[in-house]
Structures are given as C-alpha cells and as structure tokens.
Enzyme design. Structure first.
Site, PDB file in Angstrom:
ATOM      1  CG  LEU A  19      42.153  26.807  46.239  1.00 36.02           C
ATOM      2  CD1 LEU A  19      41.983  27.365  47.966  1.00 36.02           C
ATOM      3  CD2 LEU A  19      41.193  25.815  46.057  1.00 36.02           C
ATOM      4  N   GLY A  20      42.868  29.668  43.062  1.00 38.47           N
ATOM      5  CA  GLY A  20      42.514  31.136  42.109  1.00 38.47           C
ATOM      6  C   GLY A  20      44.012  31.856  42.120  1.00 38.47           C
ATOM      7  N   GLY A  22      45.555  35.882  41.605  1.00 42.59           N
ATOM      8  CA  GLY A  22      45.547  37.585  41.372  1.00 42.59           C
ATOM      9  C   GLY A  22      46.712  38.350  40.963  1.00 42.59           C
ATOM     10  CB  VAL A  27      44.432  31.751  46.487  1.00 48.16           C
ATOM     11  CG1 VAL A  27      43.723  31.345  47.822  1.00 48.16           C
ATOM     12  CG2 VAL A  27      44.461  33.462  46.721  1.00 48.16           C
ATOM     13  CG  ASP A 139      38.777  44.638  44.321  1.00 46.01           C
ATOM     14  OD1 ASP A 139      38.343  45.292  43.403  1.00 46.01           O
ATOM     15  OD2 ASP A 139      39.880  43.929  44.221  1.00 46.01           O
ATOM     16  CE  LYS A 141      37.728  42.149  41.612  1.00 39.68           C
ATOM     17  NZ  LYS A 141      38.853  42.299  40.689  1.00 39.68           N
ATOM     18  CG  ASN A 144      37.283  40.342  45.429  1.00 43.88           C
ATOM     19  OD1 ASN A 144      37.895  39.132  45.245  1.00 43.88           O
ATOM     20  ND2 ASN A 144      37.699  41.554  45.119  1.00 43.88           N
ATOM     21  CG  ASP A 161      41.448  40.666  46.965  1.00 40.63           C
ATOM     22  OD1 ASP A 161      42.194  41.135  47.733  1.00 40.63           O
ATOM     23  OD2 ASP A 161      41.297  40.807  45.771  1.00 40.63           O
ATOM     24  CB  THR A 180      36.933  45.880  38.907  1.00 41.65           C
ATOM     25  OG1 THR A 180      37.928  45.362  39.803  1.00 41.65           O
ATOM     26  CG2 THR A 180      36.684  45.213  37.580  1.00 41.65           C
TER      27      THR A 180
HETATM   28  P1  ATP Z   1      43.441  40.646  42.653  1.00 36.70           P
HETATM   29  O1  ATP Z   1      44.613  40.841  42.049  1.00 36.70           O
HETATM   30  O2  ATP Z   1      42.429  40.208  41.646  1.00 36.70           O
HETATM   31  O3  ATP Z   1      43.010  41.450  43.737  1.00 36.70           O
HETATM   32  P2  ATP Z   1      44.419  38.881  44.958  1.00 36.70           P
HETATM   33  O4  ATP Z   1      45.788  38.546  44.497  1.00 36.70           O
HETATM   34  O5  ATP Z   1      44.185  39.856  45.833  1.00 36.70           O
HETATM   35  O6  ATP Z   1      43.583  38.948  43.444  1.00 36.70           O
HETATM   36  P3  ATP Z   1      42.122  37.217  45.987  1.00 36.70           P
HETATM   37  O7  ATP Z   1      41.390  38.058  45.117  1.00 36.70           O
HETATM   38  O8  ATP Z   1      42.549  37.339  47.428  1.00 36.70           O
HETATM   39  O9  ATP Z   1      43.656  37.667  45.070  1.00 36.70           O
HETATM   40  O10 ATP Z   1      42.233  35.832  45.662  1.00 36.70           O
HETATM   41  C1  ATP Z   1      42.101  35.149  44.070  1.00 36.70           C
HETATM   42  C2  ATP Z   1      41.354  34.073  44.030  1.00 36.70           C
HETATM   43  O11 ATP Z   1      41.523  33.144  44.645  1.00 36.70           O
HETATM   44  C3  ATP Z   1      39.856  34.368  44.531  1.00 36.70           C
HETATM   45  O12 ATP Z   1      39.002  35.123  43.591  1.00 36.70           O
HETATM   46  C4  ATP Z   1      39.077  33.048  44.861  1.00 36.70           C
HETATM   47  O13 ATP Z   1      38.629  32.492  43.753  1.00 36.70           O
HETATM   48  C5  ATP Z   1      40.405  32.291  45.489  1.00 36.70           C
HETATM   49  N1  ATP Z   1      40.437  32.580  46.854  1.00 36.70           N
HETATM   50  C6  ATP Z   1      40.876  33.655  47.623  1.00 36.70           C
HETATM   51  N2  ATP Z   1      40.723  33.680  48.718  1.00 36.70           N
HETATM   52  C7  ATP Z   1      40.170  32.262  49.235  1.00 36.70           C
HETATM   53  C8  ATP Z   1      39.913  31.601  50.174  1.00 36.70           C
HETATM   54  N3  ATP Z   1      40.042  31.946  51.554  1.00 36.70           N
HETATM   55  N4  ATP Z   1      39.446  30.224  50.103  1.00 36.70           N
HETATM   56  C9  ATP Z   1      39.289  29.670  48.899  1.00 36.70           C
HETATM   57  N5  ATP Z   1      39.620  30.388  47.595  1.00 36.70           N
HETATM   58  C10 ATP Z   1      40.088  31.526  47.624  1.00 36.70           C
END
Ligand code: ATP
Length: 331
Positions: A19-20, A22, A27, A139, A141, A144, A161, A180
């Site tokens: 889904l994404g 980081g 995720v 954070d 933005k 998030n 996040d 950021t």
């Molecule tokens: P970063 O390193 O940028 O801080 P991170 O590793 O902490 O990122 P998240 O920001 O929590 O990870 O999640 C990364 C991406 O995954 C988000 O931008 C979003 O697109 C997707 N995502 C996160 N949580 C969810 C969720 N609960 N449901 C659906 N998609 C999600």
C-alpha cells in the site's frame, strides 16, 4: 507496556499488496485468516547494531505503539495488534482505503473552500484530542493524512504515521530536528525546545497548500526551503489566492507565526471563524445573493449583503489543477 506477540504474523494474516512504503519498511494490505477482514500491516525492520543506520530502533517502535494505543479517536488510525520476529516488527493497523487526502483533491479537480474547511475540521479534531493527551505528531504532511474510503462523498480523515510522535511529560524539554523541510516549524530547524505548537505550523502549511496548490516555503533545494521557513518568507500570490476568502488567509497567518507561543492551538483553530462559521456563512450568503438577484432594481446593497457577495464568490472554487504532490521528503 504494549505486548509484541512473538508468533509468526503469517499464521494469522495473509500478506497482500503493497500500500505504501517508508524509510524503514513497507505497509501492505493483510487479511485476517479467521475473520477474512482486511487490515494494513506496517512491516518495520528492526536495527540490529546500535550504530547501524539500517532499520529502526526497537525503542522507537515501542514509542509509536504506546502512542497509537493511547490516542484512540475517529480521526486517528487504530492499532489492532503487534507481532515481532527476530528482525521485524509488524503493526496491524486499521486499513485506510481512501488514499491520501491530496490524491482525493487532485482527482476531484475542483475543491470548494467549504470542502477544504470540512477536511481541516476533522484534522483539527484529531489534533485537539492528541494534543490534549500531550502527544505531538511532529510529521504532519499530506502523505500522512488519509481518507477512510473512496466511495462516500464525505469521507473521514485519518491521521497516520506516528513514527516521530512524542508524548510530553510535565516539565520535560524535548528537542528533535526530524521532519520534512516543507512542513517543519522554525523552532525544529533551530533545535529549540519543542511543543505541540510545531504541529500547528504544519497545519498552516497544509492549509496553504489545500487552498492554492502551492507549497509556501518550497525552494529549489532543501537548504533553500529551510532558509525560507526560518525567514517565515511566504506570500499570498493573487494568481493562486484570488478565490480564497480573507478569513482563510487570516487562519493561515495565525498558524505561520514565527513565535510558537503566539500560534493558534488546535482548540483555537476550531473556534476560528473560517472553521466555525463556514456552512452557516455560505448558506446565508448564498441566500442573500439570490435575494439580490431577485431584487435587481436596488443599487445600494447593505454592507452585510456586500460582504456576503464577496465571501460567496470566495468560497466557490480553487485551482486544484495546480496541486503538486510528493514534494521532497527527508528526516
Ligand atoms: P516514513 O518513513 O515516510 O515516515 P513510515 O515507514 O513511517 O513512513 P507510514 O508513513 O506509516 O510509514 O506509511 C507509509 C505509507 O503507507 C503511507 O504514506 C500510506 O500511503 C500507506 N499507509 C500507511 N498506513 C496505512 C493504513 N493504515 N492504511 C492504508 N495505507 C497506509
């Protein structure tokens, strides 16, 4: 302290699409084997050696989990479970399937100011709750801020996040330079003691972007962006703000305030006329404008009517096509 289950997450969940991603992992959509319900699994690689830059420290994940468990609110993503293996921690989160707020706006092509207010209201409700629990997100933005679903016309906002979030204890002085560049407050860059007011600066930046499609401090490089933030150098370019109401600009100005003590709090934002009076005002103004159309012979409308006509125009549209997403991000 949160329980990190030592079992294998795959015994309980089928792992699905990404889904994404980081800095420290991905995720993915996951499906609970017993119920068939979909969730989001946040897979975080844990740092093995203290001085390594690979992976996240377990203590940081513990903090993220503790905070997520304590800030349960309709506008904040819910944490269901936590699994831990030798090298990874997996957070099982509520699946937020509507995508990011800015994707929604970009797809809509035409965002009314009243719709922007509705989104801001929900973001602020989540923040008021969080700040009331002495937790700062640090954070905030567009990436998030997510939407609960893609089908309803008024989707719910979910803040996600909490990787940089911090809970303040009484008398504590907390400093951090993570964030950021486009969204961080001047006091973060200056390594000054922080408070929940740093989040409110980011809210000012996000509101500015929502209404104009432009990022107020963005420079050619991160260094230039940070210099612009420190100088609090921004303007309401008429080409992009001609349709924004004066109340909206006042709201932004009271957030992009250099001194954190003079910035509006989330509570104060929710009482600001731009947030509070939106629907009533729009409804009342539309009625007055319609009445005036019916009453064309009159040449000298009263002051309230004149003000409403300009505010009714103000609240009608924005140049959504100018939205720029995925502006550079670093910690
Ligand atoms: P970063 O390193 O940028 O801080 P991170 O590793 O902490 O990122 P998240 O920001 O929590 O990870 O999640 C990364 C991406 O995954 C988000 O931008 C979003 O697109 C997707 N995502 C996160 N949580 C969810 C969720 N609960 N449901 C659906 N998609 C999600």
């Amino acid at each position: 302290m949160a329980v990190f289950k030592p079992e294998n997450v795959e015994d309980f969940y089928e792992i699905g699409e990404v889904l994404g991603s980081g800095h420290f992992g991905q995720v993915r959509q996951v499906r609970e084997r017993t119920s068939g319900v979909f969730w989001a699994g946040k897979f975080l690689k844990i740092r093995k050696i203290a001085c390594s830059r690979l992976g996240v420290e377990r203590s940081s994940v513990e903090r993220e989990v503790e905070i997520l468990q304590s800030v349960q609110h309709p506008n904040i993503v819910t944490l269901k479970d936590v699994f831990e293996s030798r090298s990874e921690v997996v957070l099982i989160l509520e699946l937020v399937s509507g995508g990011e707020l800015f994707d929604f706006i970009a797809e809509k092509e035409n965002l009314l100011e009243s719709e922007a207010i509705e989104f801001m209201k929900q973001i602020l409700e989540g923040l008021r709750f969080m700040h009331g629990s002495n937790v700062a997100h640090f954070d905030l933005k567009p990436e998030n801020i997510m939407l609960s679903d893609k089908v309803s016309s008024n989707p719910n906002i979910k803040l996600i996040d909490f990787g940089l979030a911090h809970r303040f204890h009484q008398g504590e002085e907390y400093k951090s330079t993570s964030g950021t560049p486009q969204y961080i407050a001047p006091e973060v860059i200056n390594c000054e003691p922080l408070s929940t007011a740093a989040d409110m600066w980011s809210i000012g930046v996000i509101t500015y972007i929502l209404l104009s499609g432009l990022s107020p401090f963005q420079g050619e490089t991160d260094e230039e962006t940070l210099r612009n933030v420190l100088a609090t150098k921004y303007e309401f370019d008429e080409r992009y703000f001609s349709m924004a109401s004066s109340m909206a600009k006042d709201f932004i100005q009271k957030l992009l305030e250099r001194n954190p003590n003079e910035r509006m709090t989330a509570e104060e934002c929710l009482l600001h006329p731009w947030i509070k009076m939106s629907y009533n005002m729009v409804w009342m103004c539309n009625r007055l404008v319609n009445l005036r159309l019916l009453n064309k012979g009159r040449t000298d409308p009263d002051p309230l009517q004149r003000q409403c006509e300009s505010d009714a125009e103000d609240t009608d549209s924005k140049p959504a096509s100018l939205l720029r997403r995925r502006l550079s991000s670093s910690s």
